[in-house]
Design a protein around this motif. Sequence first.
Motif, PDB file in Angstrom:
ATOM      1  N   ALA A   1     -44.083 -22.197  -3.784  1.00 22.76           N
ATOM      2  CA  ALA A   1     -44.159 -20.744  -3.933  1.00 22.76           C
ATOM      3  C   ALA A   1     -42.882 -20.058  -3.480  1.00 22.76           C
ATOM      4  CB  ALA A   1     -45.351 -20.206  -3.136  1.00 22.76           C
TER       5      ALA A   1
ATOM      6  N   ALA B   1     -51.121 -22.598  -4.638  1.00 18.27           N
ATOM      7  CA  ALA B   1     -50.472 -21.375  -4.166  1.00 18.27           C
ATOM      8  C   ALA B   1     -49.821 -20.633  -5.319  1.00 18.27           C
ATOM      9  CB  ALA B   1     -49.434 -21.714  -3.095  1.00 18.27           C
TER      10      ALA B   1
ATOM     11  N   PHE C   1     -50.536 -28.566  -2.468  1.00 17.70           N
ATOM     12  CA  PHE C   1     -50.551 -27.210  -1.911  1.00 17.70           C
ATOM     13  C   PHE C   1     -49.654 -26.269  -2.717  1.00 17.70           C
ATOM     14  CE2 PHE C   1     -51.577 -30.179   1.448  1.00 17.70           C
ATOM     15  CZ  PHE C   1     -52.711 -29.612   2.016  1.00 17.70           C
ATOM     16  N   SER C   2     -48.601 -26.810  -3.316  1.00 18.13           N
ATOM     17  CA  SER C   2     -47.709 -25.974  -4.129  1.00 18.13           C
ATOM     18  C   SER C   2     -48.433 -25.387  -5.332  1.00 18.13           C
ATOM     19  CB  SER C   2     -46.512 -26.791  -4.623  1.00 18.13           C
ATOM     20  OG  SER C   2     -45.791 -27.379  -3.575  1.00 18.13           O
TER      21      SER C   2
ATOM     22  N   SER D   1     -36.246 -20.352   1.751  1.00 19.96           N
ATOM     23  CA  SER D   1     -37.501 -21.111   1.669  1.00 19.96           C
ATOM     24  C   SER D   1     -37.222 -22.604   1.598  1.00 19.96           C
ATOM     25  CB  SER D   1     -38.298 -20.672   0.436  1.00 19.96           C
ATOM     26  OG  SER D   1     -38.661 -19.315   0.525  1.00 19.96           O
TER      27      SER D   1
ATOM     28  N   ALA E   1     -48.745 -29.073   3.826  1.00 20.69           N
ATOM     29  CA  ALA E   1     -49.028 -27.719   3.362  1.00 20.69           C
ATOM     30  C   ALA E   1     -47.829 -26.810   3.558  1.00 20.69           C
ATOM     31  CB  ALA E   1     -50.242 -27.161   4.107  1.00 20.69           C
TER      32      ALA E   1
ATOM     33  N   VAL F   1     -46.000 -25.174   0.267  1.00 22.28           N
ATOM     34  CA  VAL F   1     -45.993 -23.733   0.027  1.00 22.28           C
ATOM     35  C   VAL F   1     -44.569 -23.182   0.023  1.00 22.28           C
ATOM     36  CG1 VAL F   1     -46.691 -21.497   0.959  1.00 22.28           C
ATOM     37  CG2 VAL F   1     -48.330 -23.378   0.896  1.00 22.28           C
TER      38      VAL F   1
END
Length: 304
Positions: free
Chosen positions: A75, A188, A184-185, A158, A67, A71
Amino acid sequence: MSRPALPASHILLALAVVAVWGTNFVVIRIGLDHLPPLTFAALRFSFALLPAVFFLKKPDVPWGNLAGYGVLIGAGQFGLLYIAMKGFISPGLASLVVQTQVFFTIGLAMWLAKERIRSFQILALALAAIGLLVIISHNTDASVTPLGLLLVLGAAASWAGGNAFSRAAGQVNMLAYVVWASLFSAPALIALALAVEGPGAMIEGVRAANAATWAAVLWQSVGNTLFGYAAWGWLLSRHPAATITPMAMLVPVFGMGASAIFLGESLPGWKLGAAALVMSGLALNIFWPRLEGRLTRPASQTEG
């Protein structure tokens, strides 16, 4: 003893991956002609997830690790990068500036692992910082804005955060890791797209998308993600990382070259000088430890 040279086929494969990753910035710009940036990123990671997730076994890592990586990379890195490239920075400069993730990675290592910064790393960072200052102060063709530069630096930070999670995962199948992290990407990015761009703009972007737009999405998902990570992981499993990873320095070369050829991005002297400074910093960070090791190694160990 000296390491055996890379076979020509392996060199060509590494160059193919780097070429895909570099020219990918031009592909992103093409996709952004019709798709809103966060919608585009959401589609990219959705297609990277499906159907590959049904054919690749989940890596033996905690869900929290997947996760965090998903993310930050989805994101964080690509969400911010796509927004920046929607008129705030040219593809060529984006491909260069995002490589500063190396220095954010060093900073995170200092903070999380209490690693001490070395003198050559300070010099490398200074060279890259001067290159960024050149970009800020000599922009005469509207190829970058202050907001664009900040967004890409945020994307680089990031990326560095994602690197921390992938290192914590240990030795895993990187292709499977990226695919499962996309679980998870994608959500999000969909949530962000709904909140920032709105469902109307998302639907209109998908309706307006033409064949070139969908080709750009598939290039992102299949070429950049599935082929890129699979081939790079295959090479790293067969050769020392110190032999393979320096080739990634060619990404900005392909990025700036492709942007100049296909999009007509100008390459004035200040831009080439900034690229030389940033890449010199990257090269110093990569090659100095190897050179230092050879210089300090006893002669008896260097022979043969």
